[in-house]
Write a protein that holds these residues in place. Structure first.
Motif, PDB file in Angstrom:
ATOM      1  N   ALA A  89      -4.728  -7.400   8.719  1.00 21.43           N
ATOM      2  CA  ALA A  89      -4.928  -6.181   9.497  1.00 21.43           C
ATOM      3  C   ALA A  89      -5.329  -5.036   8.588  1.00 21.43           C
ATOM      4  N   TYR A  90      -5.856  -3.979   9.208  1.00 16.21           N
ATOM      5  CA  TYR A  90      -6.132  -2.736   8.488  1.00 16.21           C
ATOM      6  C   TYR A  90      -4.953  -1.793   8.671  1.00 16.21           C
ATOM      7  N   TYR A  91      -4.567  -1.157   7.576  1.00 12.70           N
ATOM      8  CA  TYR A  91      -3.423  -0.231   7.548  1.00 12.70           C
ATOM      9  C   TYR A  91      -3.947   1.147   7.175  1.00 12.70           C
ATOM     10  N   ASP A  92      -3.644   2.159   8.004  1.00 11.62           N
ATOM     11  CA  ASP A  92      -4.199   3.497   7.769  1.00 11.62           C
ATOM     12  C   ASP A  92      -3.338   4.370   6.859  1.00 11.62           C
ATOM     13  N   GLY A  93      -2.295   3.791   6.294  1.00 14.89           N
ATOM     14  CA  GLY A  93      -1.371   4.530   5.449  1.00 14.89           C
ATOM     15  C   GLY A  93      -0.068   4.851   6.145  1.00 14.89           C
ATOM     16  N   LYS A  94      -0.070   4.656   7.472  1.00 19.98           N
ATOM     17  CA  LYS A  94       1.150   4.850   8.256  1.00 19.98           C
ATOM     18  C   LYS A  94       1.432   3.654   9.158  1.00 19.98           C
ATOM     19  N   LYS A  95       0.393   3.204   9.857  1.00 19.98           N
ATOM     20  CA  LYS A  95       0.565   2.114  10.816  1.00 19.98           C
ATOM     21  C   LYS A  95      -0.536   1.079  10.657  1.00 19.98           C
ATOM     22  N   VAL A  96      -0.199  -0.163  10.984  1.00 21.35           N
ATOM     23  CA  VAL A  96      -1.190  -1.224  11.066  1.00 21.35           C
ATOM     24  C   VAL A  96      -1.967  -1.067  12.368  1.00 21.35           C
ATOM     25  N   LYS A  97      -3.272  -1.179  12.289  1.00 20.32           N
ATOM     26  CA  LYS A  97      -4.107  -1.077  13.479  1.00 20.32           C
ATOM     27  C   LYS A  97      -4.128  -2.420  14.216  1.00 20.32           C
ATOM     28  N   PRO A  98      -3.853  -2.409  15.519  1.00 22.31           N
ATOM     29  CA  PRO A  98      -3.804  -3.665  16.287  1.00 22.31           C
ATOM     30  C   PRO A  98      -5.143  -4.397  16.261  1.00 22.31           C
ATOM     31  N   ASN A  99      -5.061  -5.730  16.267  1.00 25.62           N
ATOM     32  CA  ASN A  99      -6.262  -6.557  16.389  1.00 25.62           C
ATOM     33  C   ASN A  99      -5.898  -7.842  17.134  1.00 25.62           C
ATOM     34  N   ASN A 100      -6.842  -8.767  17.203  1.00 25.07           N
ATOM     35  CA  ASN A 100      -6.614 -10.009  17.955  1.00 25.07           C
ATOM     36  C   ASN A 100      -6.221 -11.171  17.065  1.00 25.07           C
ATOM     37  N   TYR A 101      -5.764 -10.883  15.843  1.00 22.62           N
ATOM     38  CA  TYR A 101      -5.387 -11.942  14.911  1.00 22.62           C
ATOM     39  C   TYR A 101      -3.925 -12.345  15.145  1.00 22.62           C
ATOM     40  N   GLY A 102      -3.408 -13.194  14.256  1.00 20.59           N
ATOM     41  CA  GLY A 102      -2.008 -13.589  14.354  1.00 20.59           C
ATOM     42  C   GLY A 102      -1.714 -14.458  15.561  1.00 20.59           C
ATOM     43  N   LEU A 103      -2.506 -15.519  15.740  1.00 20.41           N
ATOM     44  CA  LEU A 103      -2.362 -16.378  16.921  1.00 20.41           C
ATOM     45  C   LEU A 103      -1.404 -17.549  16.707  1.00 20.41           C
ATOM     46  N   GLY A 104      -0.763 -17.617  15.543  1.00 14.76           N
ATOM     47  CA  GLY A 104       0.283 -18.612  15.354  1.00 14.76           C
ATOM     48  C   GLY A 104      -0.200 -19.951  14.843  1.00 14.76           C
ATOM     49  N   TYR A 105       0.764 -20.864  14.681  1.00 19.36           N
ATOM     50  CA  TYR A 105       0.493 -22.098  13.942  1.00 19.36           C
ATOM     51  C   TYR A 105      -0.376 -23.088  14.702  1.00 19.36           C
ATOM     52  N   ILE A 106      -0.485 -22.974  16.020  1.00 22.01           N
ATOM     53  CA  ILE A 106      -1.336 -23.899  16.770  1.00 22.01           C
ATOM     54  C   ILE A 106      -2.779 -23.418  16.793  1.00 22.01           C
ATOM     55  N   LEU A 107      -2.981 -22.135  17.068  1.00 20.93           N
ATOM     56  CA  LEU A 107      -4.327 -21.610  17.252  1.00 20.93           C
ATOM     57  C   LEU A 107      -4.924 -20.992  15.993  1.00 20.93           C
ATOM     58  N   ALA A 108      -4.109 -20.700  15.004  1.00 22.55           N
ATOM     59  CA  ALA A 108      -4.639 -19.983  13.840  1.00 22.55           C
ATOM     60  C   ALA A 108      -3.882 -20.367  12.566  1.00 22.55           C
ATOM     61  N   ASP A 109      -3.394 -19.362  11.833  1.00 19.69           N
ATOM     62  CA  ASP A 109      -2.656 -19.560  10.567  1.00 19.69           C
ATOM     63  C   ASP A 109      -3.503 -20.227   9.486  1.00 19.69           C
ATOM     64  N   GLU A 110      -4.795 -19.933   9.490  1.00 19.80           N
ATOM     65  CA  GLU A 110      -5.684 -20.514   8.483  1.00 19.80           C
ATOM     66  C   GLU A 110      -5.193 -20.223   7.068  1.00 19.80           C
ATOM     67  N   GLY A 111      -5.214 -21.259   6.221  1.00 22.09           N
ATOM     68  CA  GLY A 111      -4.854 -21.106   4.823  1.00 22.09           C
ATOM     69  C   GLY A 111      -3.367 -21.051   4.536  1.00 22.09           C
ATOM     70  N   CYS A 134       0.784  -1.234   0.000  1.00 19.95           N
ATOM     71  CA  CYS A 134       0.000   0.000   0.000  1.00 19.95           C
ATOM     72  C   CYS A 134       0.818   1.287   0.000  1.00 19.95           C
ATOM     73  N   LYS A 135       2.108   1.195   0.325  1.00 16.98           N
ATOM     74  CA  LYS A 135       2.953   2.378   0.498  1.00 16.98           C
ATOM     75  C   LYS A 135       2.328   3.293   1.542  1.00 16.98           C
ATOM     76  N   ASN A 136       1.832   4.471   1.139  1.00 15.37           N
ATOM     77  CA  ASN A 136       1.269   5.423   2.098  1.00 15.37           C
ATOM     78  C   ASN A 136      -0.250   5.534   2.001  1.00 15.37           C
ATOM     79  N   SER A 137      -0.875   4.560   1.349  1.00 13.75           N
ATOM     80  CA  SER A 137      -2.330   4.572   1.191  1.00 13.75           C
ATOM     81  C   SER A 137      -2.973   3.557   2.141  1.00 13.75           C
TER      82      SER A 137
END
Length: 282
Positions: free
Chosen positions: A121-143, A104-107
């Motif tokens: 995650a959602y990216y506002d053009g500067k930073k990724v907004k924190p969320n509860n995803y990214g739980l790793g290979y045991i609890l998540a990593d779908e697909g 996205c660069k700055n968009s």
């Protein structure tokens, strides 16, 4: 001179550049603070001839990696890099931030990683907004590659793998139940082992059974992460980064279309886009 690093659990991709010109391009083993402490990271850096040769010239280091998700985990990497690059200013961020910048660069946009692991995650053009995803290979990593590896092993163990694939699987990996269980449950870094079966999916990508497994994984990824993010940010473009997304993008586009989502870009390796981005800033 700058160093830009994008690290998964398997490999870290490095680019060294000076005044917009690439000086060196190489890979090392992955740097993940869940698996590697400061001592291990320093030892890894000290074995690479490119890094040894240019360590004192590098003034800025931009590191993005899987596992760099908390301040404590970032500090493990930060301390090791500062100890090695004694004259450089070090920045350490999570790999989802790198994917966002690369896509996205700055968009603003919605960004998903789908490689060895998966995240979004959602990216506002500067930073990724924190969320509860990214739980790793045991609890998540779908697909992801980890998820695909689990499905392949489970199919073999449960004897639901078609006979032609079972024959190929056994011949290629000399697989049997006991050694697979040993590697999954007793060896170090089982996530790396699980994602090592990605090549099997790619080499047999015309097989309908494996295609359905891949599409099922993408469907789980999209339903779990992308649709909720799209609901929150309906105007945001959607992008993917990672080897699984890129290698099986025809299936990804199909599953996304079924969910009424339109994909903007798919990038296999964010490192080159990151290098361009930071070379233009220095």
């Amino acid at each position: 001179m700058i160093a830009v690093v994008y690290s998964g659990s398997h490999y870290a991709h490095w680019r060294l550049a000076d005044k917009g010109k690439t000086i060196a391009s190489f890979k090392t083993n992955g740097i993940n603070p869940y698996f590697n402490d400061e001592k291990h990271i320093l030892q890894l850096l000290s074995k690479n001839i490119n890094l040894i040769h240019h360590a004192e010239e590098i003034k800025r280091i931009y590191f993005f990696g899987a596992g760099a998700s908390t301040e404590d985990l970032k500090r493990t990497i930060f301390n090791a890099l500062c100890a090695f690059f004694k004259h450089g200013k070090v920045t350490v961020e999570h790999d989802i931030q790198a994917a966002a910048i690369a896509c996205c660069k700055n968009s603003p946009g919605i960004v998903s990683i789908c490689g060895s692991g998966s995240n979004a995650a959602y990216y506002d053009g500067k930073k990724v907004k924190p969320n509860n995803y990214g739980l790793g290979y045991i609890l998540a990593d779908e697909g992801s590659g980890n998820w695909l590896g689990r499905q392949l092993i489970k199919g073999f163990m449960n004897e639901t793998l078609p006979e032609n694939l079972k024959t190929k699987f056994v011949k290629r990996y000399e697989a049997d139940r006991s050694n697979l269980l040993e590697k999954v449950y007793r060896q170090k870094q089982p996530a790396l082992f699980l994602s090592s079966f990605n090549d099997f999916f790619y080499d047999n990508r015309d097989d309908l059974y494996l295609q359905n497994v891949i599409k099922k994984g993408f469907s789980k990824l999209i339903n779990t992460y992308l649709l909720p993010l799209h609901k929150q940010h309906p105007e945001a473009s959607i992008h993917f980064a990672g080897s699984v997304a890129a290698n099986f993008q025809d299936h990804l586009y199909e599953v996304a279309a079924d969910a009424n989502l339109k994909i903007g870009t798919i990038i296999k390796e964010p490192i080159n886009n990151l290098l361009t981005y930071y070379s233009n800033k220095n």
